[in-house]
Design a protein around this motif. Structure first.
Motif, short mmCIF file in Angstrom:
data_model
loop_
_atom_site.label_atom_id
_atom_site.label_comp_id
_atom_site.label_asym_id
_atom_site.label_seq_id
_atom_site.Cartn_x
_atom_site.Cartn_y
_atom_site.Cartn_z
N GLU A 175 6.83 0.74 1.49
CA GLU A 175 7.95 0.78 0.55
C GLU A 175 8.04 -0.53 -0.21
N LYS A 232 5.08 -4.75 -6.26
CA LYS A 232 4.81 -3.38 -6.69
C LYS A 232 4.12 -2.62 -5.58
N LEU A 233 4.11 -1.31 -5.70
CA LEU A 233 3.32 -0.44 -4.86
C LEU A 233 1.99 -0.21 -5.56
N GLY A 234 0.92 -0.11 -4.79
CA GLY A 234 -0.37 0.13 -5.42
C GLY A 234 -1.46 0.42 -4.40
N GLY A 235 -2.55 0.92 -4.91
CA GLY A 235 -3.69 1.24 -4.07
C GLY A 235 -4.72 0.13 -4.07
N ARG A 250 -4.98 -1.45 1.42
CA ARG A 250 -5.19 -0.11 1.94
C ARG A 250 -3.80 0.50 2.15
N ALA A 251 -3.73 1.76 2.43
CA ALA A 251 -2.44 2.47 2.50
C ALA A 251 -1.47 1.82 3.47
N ASP A 252 -2.00 1.23 4.54
CA ASP A 252 -1.13 0.63 5.58
C ASP A 252 -1.14 -0.89 5.54
N THR A 276 -5.49 -2.88 -6.76
CA THR A 276 -4.37 -3.08 -7.68
C THR A 276 -4.18 -4.58 -7.94
N GLY A 292 0.82 -1.21 0.00
CA GLY A 292 0.00 0.00 0.00
C GLY A 292 0.85 1.26 0.00
N GLU A 293 0.22 2.40 -0.29
CA GLU A 293 0.95 3.65 -0.56
C GLU A 293 1.76 4.21 0.60
N LYS A 294 1.51 3.79 1.83
CA LYS A 294 2.31 4.27 2.95
C LYS A 294 3.51 3.35 3.22
#
Length: 192
Positions: free
Chosen positions: A89, A121-124, A157-159, A127, A85-87
């Motif tokens: 790495e 990957k990073l994603g919301g 989710r972001a976390d 994804t 998630g977006e928060k």
């Protein structure tokens, strides 16, 4: 480790192109949606996520084999992946997937001399990730080069981090591009 949910998907292909697949090919993904303990902050020591990877290697692989209704010795291909998630790495996914997940994963699938292919990957939320797979004892068996999309509609989710494994009970439907065949492998180095 805090697991919000585990999602299992079994895909059975009965027809590919204009030809029936007999017997059908089967592959399964099992994904865990976990809380990222390092979301929103930089932490030098990622040992906690490495330990999570070790636990998930066993839990997810065991569920994947069970969902196909086969024994662990009947598993042919495998792969792993993670979406952060977006928060978080990208390195958080690497910490889960690489140092310790492999050994318990291999134990649950009856071996595996080949490297376990992976994607991260990073994603919301929502994804998708195409998790690559190949033959578990020899990476160059072309009939087993494949992938399975893993997507959890409400994650990550972001976390959170979505961590997934994929196993198959066969190669691709109608594989016919030549190369090393499963019955030709030596299985000595994980390559051929």
């Amino acid at each position: 480790m805090e697991i919000r949910k585990i999602v299992t998907v079994v895909e059975e292909t009965r027809k590919d192109g204009e030809k029936m697949v007999t017997p059908p090919t089967r592959k399964a993904s099992v994904a865990a949606v976990i809380k990222n303990p390092f979301a929103g902050k930089y932490v030098e020591d990622l040992t906690e996520l490495m330990e999570v990877g070790e636990q998930l290697g066993e839990i997810l692989a065991k569920q994947a084999v069970k969902s196909l209704g086969i024994t662990k010795e009947e598993v042919q291909s495998y792969g792993k992946g993670a979406i952060v998630g977006e928060k978080g790495e990208l390195e958080h996914a690497a910490a889960i997937l690489h140092p310790r997940l492999g050994k318990p994963f291999r134990e649950q699938v009856g071996g595996g001399k080949a490297i376990i292919p992976s994607a991260k990957k990073l994603g919301g939320v929502g994804t998708g990730l195409d998790v690559p797979v190949h033959y578990k004892d020899a990476a160059f068996v072309r009939s087993h080069y494949d992938a399975m999309e893993v997507r959890v509609p409400d994650a990550p989710r972001a976390d959170e981090i979505v961590v997934a494994v994929v196993v198959t009970a066969s190669g691709r439907p109608h594989a016919r591009i030549g190369g090393l065949q499963r019955n030709e492998i030596k299985g000595e180095d994980g390559l051929r």
